[in-house]
Design an enzyme around this catalytic site. Structure first.
Site, mmCIF file in Angstrom:
data_model
loop_
_atom_site.group_PDB
_atom_site.id
_atom_site.type_symbol
_atom_site.label_atom_id
_atom_site.label_comp_id
_atom_site.label_asym_id
_atom_site.label_seq_id
_atom_site.Cartn_x
_atom_site.Cartn_y
_atom_site.Cartn_z
ATOM 1 N N ASP A 18 -0.576 -4.160 1.875
ATOM 2 C CA ASP A 18 -1.040 -2.844 1.460
ATOM 3 C C ASP A 18 -2.562 -2.766 1.642
ATOM 4 O O ASP A 18 -3.238 -3.790 1.669
ATOM 5 C CB ASP A 18 -0.645 -2.639 -0.007
ATOM 6 N N ASP A 20 -5.273 -0.039 0.151
ATOM 7 C CA ASP A 20 -6.142 0.277 -0.992
ATOM 8 C C ASP A 20 -5.706 -0.487 -2.247
ATOM 9 O O ASP A 20 -4.568 -0.386 -2.689
ATOM 10 C CB ASP A 20 -6.116 1.791 -1.252
ATOM 11 N N GLU A 26 -9.770 -0.218 -4.462
ATOM 12 C CA GLU A 26 -9.140 1.080 -4.734
ATOM 13 C C GLU A 26 -10.229 2.021 -5.214
ATOM 14 O O GLU A 26 -10.766 1.863 -6.315
ATOM 15 C CB GLU A 26 -8.067 0.889 -5.817
ATOM 16 N N GLN A 62 -1.107 7.193 3.605
ATOM 17 C CA GLN A 62 -2.345 7.979 3.591
ATOM 18 C C GLN A 62 -2.004 9.463 3.546
ATOM 19 O O GLN A 62 -2.233 10.228 4.478
ATOM 20 C CB GLN A 62 -3.217 7.620 4.795
ATOM 21 N N ALA A 63 -1.429 9.855 2.410
ATOM 22 C CA ALA A 63 -0.996 11.243 2.250
ATOM 23 C C ALA A 63 -2.165 12.203 2.104
ATOM 24 O O ALA A 63 -1.952 13.420 2.063
ATOM 25 C CB ALA A 63 -0.061 11.371 1.047
ATOM 26 N N CYS A 99 1.415 5.899 7.111
ATOM 27 C CA CYS A 99 2.183 7.142 6.953
ATOM 28 C C CYS A 99 1.229 8.226 6.499
ATOM 29 O O CYS A 99 0.481 8.041 5.547
ATOM 30 C CB CYS A 99 3.282 6.952 5.907
ATOM 31 N N HIS A 101 2.337 11.390 5.827
ATOM 32 C CA HIS A 101 3.180 12.489 5.361
ATOM 33 C C HIS A 101 3.196 12.633 3.837
ATOM 34 O O HIS A 101 2.832 11.727 3.107
ATOM 35 C CB HIS A 101 4.624 12.253 5.854
ATOM 36 N N CYS A 114 9.651 12.084 5.250
ATOM 37 C CA CYS A 114 9.764 11.116 6.338
ATOM 38 C C CYS A 114 10.446 9.832 5.863
ATOM 39 O O CYS A 114 10.700 9.648 4.682
ATOM 40 C CB CYS A 114 8.361 10.774 6.851
ATOM 41 N N CYS A 116 8.905 6.936 6.577
ATOM 42 C CA CYS A 116 7.870 5.892 6.624
ATOM 43 C C CYS A 116 6.981 5.855 5.401
ATOM 44 O O CYS A 116 6.148 4.955 5.267
ATOM 45 C CB CYS A 116 7.043 6.016 7.908
ATOM 46 N N ASP A 143 -0.472 -3.822 -4.670
ATOM 47 C CA ASP A 143 -0.971 -3.701 -6.046
ATOM 48 C C ASP A 143 -0.232 -2.639 -6.855
ATOM 49 O O ASP A 143 -0.633 -2.339 -7.974
ATOM 50 C CB ASP A 143 -2.471 -3.371 -6.040
HETATM 51 MG MG MG Z 1 -2.464 -0.047 -3.076
HETATM 52 ZN ZN ZN Z 2 5.672 9.088 6.811
#
Ligand code: MG
Ligand code: ZN
Length: 207
Positions: A18, A20, A26, A62-63, A99, A101, A114, A116, A143
């Site tokens: 992962d 962040d 973070e 990464q929405a 991702c 989305h 989605c 992903c 995390d």
């Molecule tokens: Mg994280």
């Molecule tokens: Zn996605």
């Protein structure tokens, strides 16, 4: 015996990392590369994977793109910064998957239910098409509890790190978790040391 070792070597185990709170601080939405802060131990952690035959693959939701906070170009710039920071420590990621989305916020094509968005396994499925990965020996390190769920959904082992949101989730929320992580560690470096040295790991990969 020799032949079986050769066959086993074609598939390598991976650690899906992962971003962040796990490899970097973070800090909320990273809407500019200047906000990106690699943890001081991350290059050492990735280098251990590099040197021991493990794939090091970053996977991140990464929405903020779907939410309209920043463009996909910003994600690419941030990941260029991440790669440069790792190179300074002689470490490198094998791949980065993200991702952009969100199922209910923003506009198409980013507003999308989605496959992903973690904890759905789509990013791992994509990586498994691009690389020869021994998924049964692979791990997710993250995390958030959703990273544990991701590991569960993809059939991988999970390493929960106490950096980022980790300590708070572990101390105050773990009673409500449906699943337990396989290991809990202070940070990514400790997690990687445990993973590479664990009986789950495919030592053949580096032999
Ligand atoms: Mg994280
Ligand atoms: Zn996605």
């Amino acid at each position: 015996m020799r032949l079986s070792r050769v066959i086993m070597r074609t598939k390598r185990p991976a650690v899906f990392i992962d971003r962040d709170g796990t490899i970097s601080e973070e800090v909320g939405y990273i809407n500019h590369p200047s906000r990106f802060r690699l943890f001081p131990y991350s290059a050492e952690a990735i280098k251990i994977l590099n040197d021991n035959g493990w794939l090091a693959i970053l996977i991140t939701n990464q929405a903020g793109v779907a939410r309209g906070y920043f463009s996909e170009d910003v994600i690419i710039s941030v990941h260029d910064q991440l790669k440069r920071d790792l190179q300074d420590g002689s470490a490198q990621l094998d791949a980065v998957y993200y991702c952009v989305h969100h199922p209910s916020v923003g506009e198409p094509p980013y507003r999308l239910d989605c496959g992903c968005r973690k904890p759905k396994p789509g990013l791992i499925v994509r990586a498994a098409k691009d690389f020869e990965i021994d998924l049964t020996a692979s791990w997710v390190a993250g995390d958030r509890y959703s990273d544990v769920e991701l590991a569960r959904n993809a059939g991988l082992h999970s390493a929960f790190v106490l950096s980022g949101y980790g300590r708070g989730e572990w101390e105050y929320q773990r009673e409500s978790w449906k699943h337990r992580p396989d290991i809990v560690s202070e940070n990514l470096l400790e997690a990687v040391k445990m993973i590479v040295g664990s009986p789950h790991s495919a030592n053949e990969a580096s032999s």
